[in-house]
Design an enzyme around this catalytic site. Structure first.
Site, PDB file in Angstrom:
ATOM      1  CB  CYS A 180      -0.898   0.384   1.079  1.00 56.02           C
ATOM      2  SG  CYS A 180       0.292  -0.099   3.027  1.00 56.02           S
ATOM      3  CG  ASP A 193      12.277  25.684 -35.228  1.00 52.11           C
ATOM      4  OD1 ASP A 193      12.445  27.395 -35.469  1.00 52.11           O
ATOM      5  OD2 ASP A 193      12.455  25.270 -35.602  1.00 52.11           O
ATOM      6  CG  ASP A 206      14.417  24.606 -32.409  1.00 51.92           C
ATOM      7  OD1 ASP A 206      14.773  25.916 -31.958  1.00 51.92           O
ATOM      8  OD2 ASP A 206      13.888  23.385 -33.107  1.00 51.92           O
ATOM      9  CB  CYS A 236       4.164  -0.281   1.542  1.00 53.63           C
ATOM     10  SG  CYS A 236       3.617  -1.565   2.468  1.00 53.63           S
ATOM     11  CG  ASP A 240      13.876  20.475 -35.807  1.00 53.43           C
ATOM     12  OD1 ASP A 240      13.880  22.064 -35.577  1.00 53.43           O
ATOM     13  OD2 ASP A 240      14.308  20.459 -37.192  1.00 53.43           O
TER      14      ASP A 240
END
Length: 750
Positions: free
Chosen positions: A15, A435, A640, A18, A636
């Protein structure tokens, strides 16, 4: 200080309490900078300084807390172990039910006859034969206690360590029922009147808890289906040439540099570069594109893709954990093992939950016995019901199960979400910044126009020859377009001297003893190049969505080379979809404003951030954030990366650079901008699911515990039966898991 990260599988957790116990034990160690435990995946993710703490030290700390830590790198059969655990729970439930079912009938049968207004037949009347009936119940209950002994060993051990968990509640409740019943057997044998036995409660509670744990384990297995499907994509064997000899080896034993042979219809075992042959390869498992990609010598191929029709040899370049598929699997595993910020409240409450429940159970039983004057049997019923109905499991599973299913579902759609935090934050996004080059556009610009300045002693061919020779040393997409145009026209390149790339501006070089500048208007202005009567041409080209690059020779304006980058087919659809979701879209580019606005108009983008230098992209994101916007940056390229890191959520295109992908929180593997909307929509659905889970988990415990303490009885209603309390507790965890599994049906709206 060197910080390392390590994953451990934690055995013995039941649970959220724990989870807190393991985290507390590990965080106390010197050199541990971060530690998080995920109940759904049963994993500990830890960051530590190896100079201050060792692996064995971490394992020992977990062991002292009452659990077992297994190094993930040594755990080769985790899936098999999970299957064995599920089978063990199933077997325990069946055998428990074999004894508990007749016990329940024997114990409750007389009450059923009484409720119908009749007396049970003489052989089945406990009032007439109290000792045999009590002994039979004892004999039927004891095997169930033995079968469920793990609840007692774990529960009381953790209680002794002052770190009680759900097993502690079960152990205390069922022990109270069992021991009180044993005491009453003694009283029955001694001739005391009355017949108060709780053997059926103890046995049925243990049986129902085991059933709940079995259903929970099965449901947990379903949440990790995405990982299983990804793992199944990898072929088991590979045909290779090593030392001039053809061999068939397990795919995991392929080495970098091995030559791999792939026949038509076979899967590629690892990543590599084609050395011989040609074929078409189905890469839909990675890119989502159904059309096979042509592959010839020199082309890269991806492991787990399917060779459609040709016979090829290729050299292995990435094997094992370095292949594209292995990295994807690792990203999904890390995301499923991470915690979302929304889980913090549940974690804090879970840390105090079990001790508070124990106090409430004892206090409630004592108040009914001493203050209300109820019988000991009545008070025992209260004690057992409160201990059994409380469910820290539901709290602990509410968030991680939804995160597991959500990130797994994203992977199926080619959207790799790296962490629970990213998945949660994405639902708040109200502005997506994109971009331009390579993201909104194809990133493969072409030369479209050459305009030579009036009176300048150069032809269009000469201007292209000069510009291409200078750009030959450039890696900028616009420069590559000029070089490619020159190659297509059969032009030879001249050697240049003093080449310099000027970020965000252009280039300068020495060509045939002339100083050449090639770049944007900012470069011309900074180098004091006069651009008289140029604006008309520049505006016209920019208005057509083309990027004008100005050329100057020895400080004199020479002409314009215009380059256009076509927009991706999916860009406009992606923007429209985001707008429908109430998300604003902005375009961020270093291009001149007129060109940028032309592209933005084609895509339907309302906000244009143009003429931004690479180093200033992150600052533009900051400005939007200061204005109160929650931003996602989609890019990409290497330039960036700072903006991706600055944004609330960084989203990288899968075909982009490794730097961009590393900086991002989400990766779009299909290179489709529409998947930006998929990521945000999936985040919204997942967070809604988490909130539902947390609501029901809190509501269940908020309402269930008072009912178990006798709230309804005070109002003239019934007293909660401990068996019904156990059933409710088991179903609460299962209901949370079932609700999370509804996310498996997620489909992006089109």
């Amino acid at each position: 200080m060197e910080i390392r990260k390590k994953d451990f599988r934690i055995e013995g957790m039941t649970c959220a309490a724990c989870v807190r116990a393991v985290e507390r034990a590990v965080k106390k160690l010197p050199g541990v900078t971060e530690a998080g435990v995920n109940l759904a995946t049963e994993k500990l993710n830890i960051s530590y300084d190896p100079a201050q703490v060792s692996i064995s030290g971490i394992v020992n700390a977990v062991s002292k807390a009452g659990y077992k830590a297994v190094d993930e790198t040594e755990q080769k059969e985790g899936g098999l172990q999970k299957k064995n655990e599920i089978q063990s729970l199933k077997t325990r439930f069946i055998w428990s039910a074999v004894f508990a079912a007749p016990l329940l009938i024997i114990a409750m049968g007389p009450m059923l006859f009484k409720s119908l207004g009749t007396m049970p037949p003489q052989p089945f009347d406990p009032m007439r034969y109290p000792v045999p009936f009590a002994v039979i119940q004892f004999l039927l209950c004891t095997p169930v206690v033995v079968i469920g002994r793990k609840y007692f060993t774990v529960g009381f051990r953790n209680l002794a360590k002052l770190s009680p968990n759900m097993d502690s509640l079960i152990a205390m409740g069922t022990s109270a029922a069992y021991l009180y019943s044993l005491y009453n057997i003694y009283r029955i044998m001694a001739g005391y009147p009355g017949y108060e036995l709780y053997f059926e409660s103890a046995a049925v509670i243990l049986t129902l808890i085991t059933l709940g744990k079995y259903m929970e384990a099965v449901s947990k297995g379903k949440t990790s289906d995405a990982i299983k499907k990804l793992v199944e994509l990898t072929p088991k064997q590979a045909s290779i040439i090593r030392g001039g000899e053809a061999l068939i080896v397990p795919a995991g034993e392929v080495l970098t540099g091995d030559i791999v042979l792939v026949r038509p219809g076979e899967k590629l075992p690892v990543d590599g570069i084609v050395t011989e042959g040609s074929t078409s390869v189905d890469e839909s498992m990675l890119t989502g594109e159904s059309i096979p990609v042509e592959k010839n010598a020199g082309d890269t191929v991806i492991g787990a893709s399917i060779n459609k029709n040709g016979f090829i040899h290729y050299r292995a370049t990435k094997v094992g954990k370095d292949t594209a598929l292995a990295r994807i699997i690792k990203l999904v595993e890390d995301a499923q093992g991470s915690k979302a910020p929304i889980a913090r409240l549940a974690d804090v409450i879970s840390g105090y939950f079990v001790p508070v429940v124990i106090i409430l159970a004892i206090a409630g039983a004592a108040l009914w016995y001493f203050a209300a004057g109820e019988t000991l049997s009545f008070s025992i019923t209260i004690l057992i019901s409160v201990l059994v109905i409380a469910c820290p499991c539901a709290l602990g599973l509410a968030t991680p199960t939804a995160i597991m299913v959500g990130t797994g579902k994203g992977a199926q759609f080619g959207v790799l979400i790296k962490s629970g935090a990213a998945l949660e934050t994405a639902h708040k996004i109200n502005t997506v910044v994109m971009d331009k080059t390579g993201t909104i556009t194809e990133g493969r610009p072409k030369l479209t126009d050459i305009v030579v300045s009036e009176g300048f002693p150069l032809s269009e061919r000469d201007l292209l020859h000069m510009a291409a020779s200078c750009e030959k040393g450039s890696e900028h997409p616009l420069g590559e377009a000029i070089v490619k145009a020159a190659e297509e026209r059969g032009l030879n390149f001249e050697a240049v001297d003093a080449f310099e790339a000027i970020p965000g501006r252009g280039i300068s070089a020495r060509f045939l003893n002339q100083d050449v500048l090639l770049g944007n208007r900012k470069l011309m202005d900074e180098r004091a190049v006069v651009l008289d009567r140029v604006d008309t041409d520049a505006r016209r080209l920019a208005g057509e969505g083309k990027t004008p690059m100005f050329a100057a020779v020895d400080g004199r304006y020479a002409g314009i080379l215009a380059v256009a980058d076509t927009m991706k087919e999916s860009s406009r659809a992606a923007v429209e979809r985001l707008h429908k979701m109430g998300v604003s879209v902005a375009m961020l580019t270093g291009d001149n404003r007129r060109t940028a606005q032309a592209i933005a108009a084609q895509a339907g983008i309302e906000l244009v951030l143009a003429e931004v230098l690479p180093g200033d992209k992150a600052n533009e994101i900051k400005k939007l954030q200061r204005s109160g916007r929650k931003t996602a940056m989609v890019g990409d390229g290497i330039n960036d990366a700072p903006a991706l890191a600055q944004a609330d959520v960084g989203i990288a295109i899968g075909s982009g650079t490794d730097v961009a992908i590393e900086s991002a929180d989400i990766v779009l593997m299909k290179n489709d901008l529409r998947d930006t909307a998929v990521a945000i929509e999936l985040s919204r659905k997942t967070i809604a699911n988490i909130k539902q889970n947390l609501f029901w988990a809190f509501a269940y415990n908020t309402l269930g515990i008072p009912v178990a303490m006798g709230a309804l009885y005070l109002l003239g209603g019934p007293l909660l039966n401990p068996v019904l309390a156990a059933l409710a507790m088991s179903l609460s965890s299962v209901s949370v898991l079932t609700n999370a599994l509804r996310l498996r049906g997620f489909k992006p709206s089109v």
